[in-house]
Write a protein that holds these residues in place. Structure first.
Motif: not given
Length: 766
Positions: A181-188, A227-237, A247-248
């Motif tokens: 389960i991946c969670r990708i937190l947006d941080n532009d 669980y994998i917690d990821i932080e990085g940019s989600v450019p379109a939002i 959340r994948d």
């Protein structure tokens, strides 16, 4: 012609309804809905026929002029709904646009800072978690909006997420079908992605570090990682208004961990989150998604248009259709609509896509290296520009606003051949997904964020202002003071006499049962079905080994489907019954509060503005659930492997959190009495599934008891809070001299409070 007007404030979640300029109060059917979100009123629910039909009934006229004052994004929803109205009334729509909400949070920051500097004790009071309202405000400001991605097998879910990220971060090969389960937190602000990995019990497997696609493939293949917690940019939002978390989630056909089903079920029920349900255009209607779609259908029916809007069905791999063989996007979407309609899902948001091409266009734009096969796929760009049937966004279920924006972009990019790849990108449908998410955030998530941010501060200001005016009204007017003292005595008598109302309501709560669903009936029904399943094998006594293996394997699959269907159906039925009963109790509770407070009259004192009453308000059944769940974002409830799932009998305990496969082997050259094997398996399975049904009913009874506790707590709090307020009022009105001194001392604060309250009202009013 009857004139009807609607003023909708999404920040305060307030609707003011007027008929021929007269405000409809809470005694009218429409006026009673003034505290609900507009989108929840547009469709049918219970005895509510949808806003257009209710307006038609209330006006009783052939022609009705409806004026809407509010945001354009909300007006468009009303307009679309009225256009679908099939009744006899002719509606004429007028629109008055309110102010833009872009700078509201900045203004709120300034107001909160001013309040903090004043050091007023009421604002510094801490809740049970040791946080004051300023801590709560910061948490809301940094709040996270979740978009969960659920998919059927081989739908290209990871490819879609990668397309949203503009880079290939998640493994997308079929052999690496996502089990984590991946969670990708947006941080532009971040140029790279960082990740940390956790086991099922939240033990850190890999500490946070910069992550690469190769590392992600290793993480996904590691069975120790859940669980994998990821932080990085989600450019379109954009993350300037709200932080996005993608959340994948492993799909319903991923069996590495059965907790995924529990997680998926909880995701479906979260009210303020978007669910992207990704389907494979070449495999519509596989068995794996049946129970999931039934759950989504229940949720969509339950919560009106907002709930329908938050489920987005992405039909991926549409570029695999062969138009020359009649496999058009139009036909595909019709088939998908018919398929979803079979589950009771109507008016779904459908967006056809080619996530693979979208990802490759974005990778090339970033200058990332492409393989030979990827370059070959990228050669489709020209086709996506020139072939109208590949313009997927044209067939997507989009609002006029989103459609027009994408069309403008298409025209702009088409004018310059060097930007044809960007035009093709729009035609892949992925930007349509992104714009639909952005629209949902603007329509629902951001107003909810602002509402939550000001709720506590506004409540305290209202109470302070009301108390200041009340104290001033009696401090220098002896006749008014005597009148209020007499009213307090009368209120005490009425409150004491009204205790039997609480007792009567408590009796109704104690009688809350699931009588309409009988465990005994379920057990009998299962027995009948299991006997029927075994009967099919009556003549299978001497069967060759290969055929025996096939029959037994087929029977195992039948049992697996049966147990899943049984559990899901039963849980769904129980959930709906609990929801229905809670709704009835809630309606009675709301009526009781209103009647109780209306019966206690004290000039100038509004009980509803007492901050302590916030704890006993329940606006809907979702609020009851929230009070029954304490959920934190980072630390989720997770299940460890249970030793009860080990061994032969453990296999059948399907509600436990780990799958163990079961196989039957027989020797070569020996005929097998398949029926005896089936009977042996079924004997053990029947015992186990009956235990499961009992377990489900025990869990439901526990849930009912928990909901009862919420109602009990609230009714006790309501009763004691009225007692407390009356006691405080009695004490505060004893000595008129002390009252006068207090009013004089607090005049400056009272004026400041009134001014600050007016600032917030001005900021949020339309």
């Amino acid at each position: 012609m009857t004139k009807f007007s609607i003023e909708y404030n999404p920040y305060l979640v307030e609707c003011v309804f007027r008929k021929n300029e007269k405000v409809l109060n809470s005694n009218s059917k429409i006026g009673a809905k003034s505290g609900e979100r507009l989108q929840a009123l547009l469709g049918e629910s219970g005895n509510w026929k949808g806003l257009p039909e209710e307006i038609a009934n209330a006006c009783d006229d052939d022609e009705v002029e409806v004026t809407f004052k509010g945001r354009r994004i909300d007006y468009n929803d009303l307009k679309d709904t009225i256009e679908l109205y099939k009744g006899n009334v002719r509606f004429k729509l007028l629109f008055e646009e309110s102010k833009n909400d872009a700078d509201v949070m900045k203004e709120l920051d300034k107001i909160f800072n001013d309040i903090k500097q004043k050091n007023i004790p009421e604002f510094q009071a801490e809740n049970e978690e040791g946080k004051d309202i300023f801590d709560a405000y910061e948490e809301v400001k940094n709040g996270i909006f979740e978009v969960s991605v659920i998919a059927t097998m081989s739908s290209g879910k990871s490819t879609l997420i990668n397309a949203l990220l503009h880079t290939e971060l998640l493994p997308s090969e079929n052999k690496a079908c996502t089990a984590t389960i991946c969670r990708i937190l947006d941080n532009d602000e971040m140029e790279q992605y960082e990740a940390a990995c956790y086991a099922n019990d939240e033990t850190v497997i890999h500490p946070r570090t910069v992550v690469t696609p190769e590392m992600m493939r290793e993480y996904n293949a590691d069975e120790a990682i859940t669980y994998i917690d990821i932080e990085g940019s989600v450019p379109a939002i954009p993350s300037d208004k709200i932080r996005l978390c993608l959340r994948d989630t492993p799909g319903p056909n991923n069996s590495r961990d059965e907790n995924h089903e529990r997680l998926t079920s909880s995701i479906i029920k979260r009210t303020n989150a978007v669910v992207l349900y990704v389907m494979n255009a070449t495999q519509i209607g596989i068995n794996d998604d049946e129970q999931l779609l039934k759950s989504i259908s229940n949720e969509m029916k339950r919560a009106g248009k907002q709930s329908r809007d938050r489920f987005i069905f992405v039909i991926n791999k549409c570029d695999a259709l062969d138009e020359e063989k009649g496999e058009t996007t139009e036909k595909l979407l019709k088939d998908v609509k018919d398929y979803l309609k079979g589950f009771g899902i109507v008016e779904p948001t459908l967006i056809p896509t080619s996530a693979r091409l979208a990802l490759l266009i974005r990778k090339e734009r970033k200058g990332e290296k492409l393989s030979r096969m990827e370059r070959q796929t990228l050669s489709q760009v020209e086709d996506f520009v020139e072939i109208d049937k590949l313009h997927f966004e044209k067939n997507a279920t989009l609002t006029p606003t989103v459609h027009e924006k994408l069309q403008r972009d298409v025209e702009r990019f088409h004018a310059d051949e060097e930007n044809w790849d960007l035009e093709a990108l729009i035609h892949t449908g992925v930007p349509a997904v992104e714009e639909t998410i952005c629209e949902y955030i603007e329509k629902y998530a951001y107003p909810i964020k602002i509402k939550d941010a000001i709720k506590d501060i506004k409540g305290i200001l209202d109470e302070l202002n009301m108390k200041a005016k009340f104290a001033e009204s009696i401090a220098f007017d002896k006749d008014q003071l005597d009148k209020v003292r007499a009213q307090i005595k009368e209120a005490e008598k009425k409150n004491a006499a009204g205790k039997n109302i609480y007792d009567s309501y408590k009796e109704k709560i104690s009688n809350f049962r699931l009588d309409s669903i009988s465990e005994e009936d379920e057990q009998v029904s299962v027995e009948v079905e299991l006997r029927r399943m075994v009967k099919e094998y009556d003549n299978k006594t001497n069967i060759d080994k290969m055929e025996a293996d096939r029959l037994i394997e087929s029977f195992q699959e039948t049992l697996n489907r049966f147990q899943k269907n049984c559990e899901t159906r039963l849980n769904r039925e129980i959930d709906m019954k609990i929801f229905q009963k809670c709704s009835e109790l809630l309606e009675e509770y709301t009526t009781m509060i209103r009647e109780t407070l209306d019966d206690i009259k004290i000039d100038g004192y509004d009980f509803r503005k007492s901050k302590s009453f916030e704890r006993i308000k329940i606006s809907n059944v979702s609020e009851i659930k929230k009070r029954n769940e304490r959920e934190r974002y980072r630390n989720e409830t997770r299940w460890k492997d249970n030793p009860e799932r080990s061994g032969f009998f453990g296999f059948f305990k399907f509600w436990k959190p780990r799958e163990i496969s079961y196989t039957v082997t027989v020797k070569d050259g020996v005929d097998v009495n398949v029926r005896n094997v089936i009977v042996d398996i079924m004997t053990m399975f029947a015992k186990s599934i009956k235990e499961n049904i009992s377990s489900i009913f025990r869990q439901s009874e526990e849930q009912v008891e928990e909901y009862k506790t919420v109602f009990y707590d609230n009714i006790d709090t309501l009763s004691s809070e009225i007692d407390n307020i009356l006691n405080r009022l009695k004490e505060d009105t004893k000595e008129s001299k002390e009252l006068e001194k207090r009013v004089e001392k607090n005049k400056e604060i009272a004026a400041w409070v009134e001014n600050k309250e007016e600032e917030i009202k001005t900021l949020l009013m339309f």
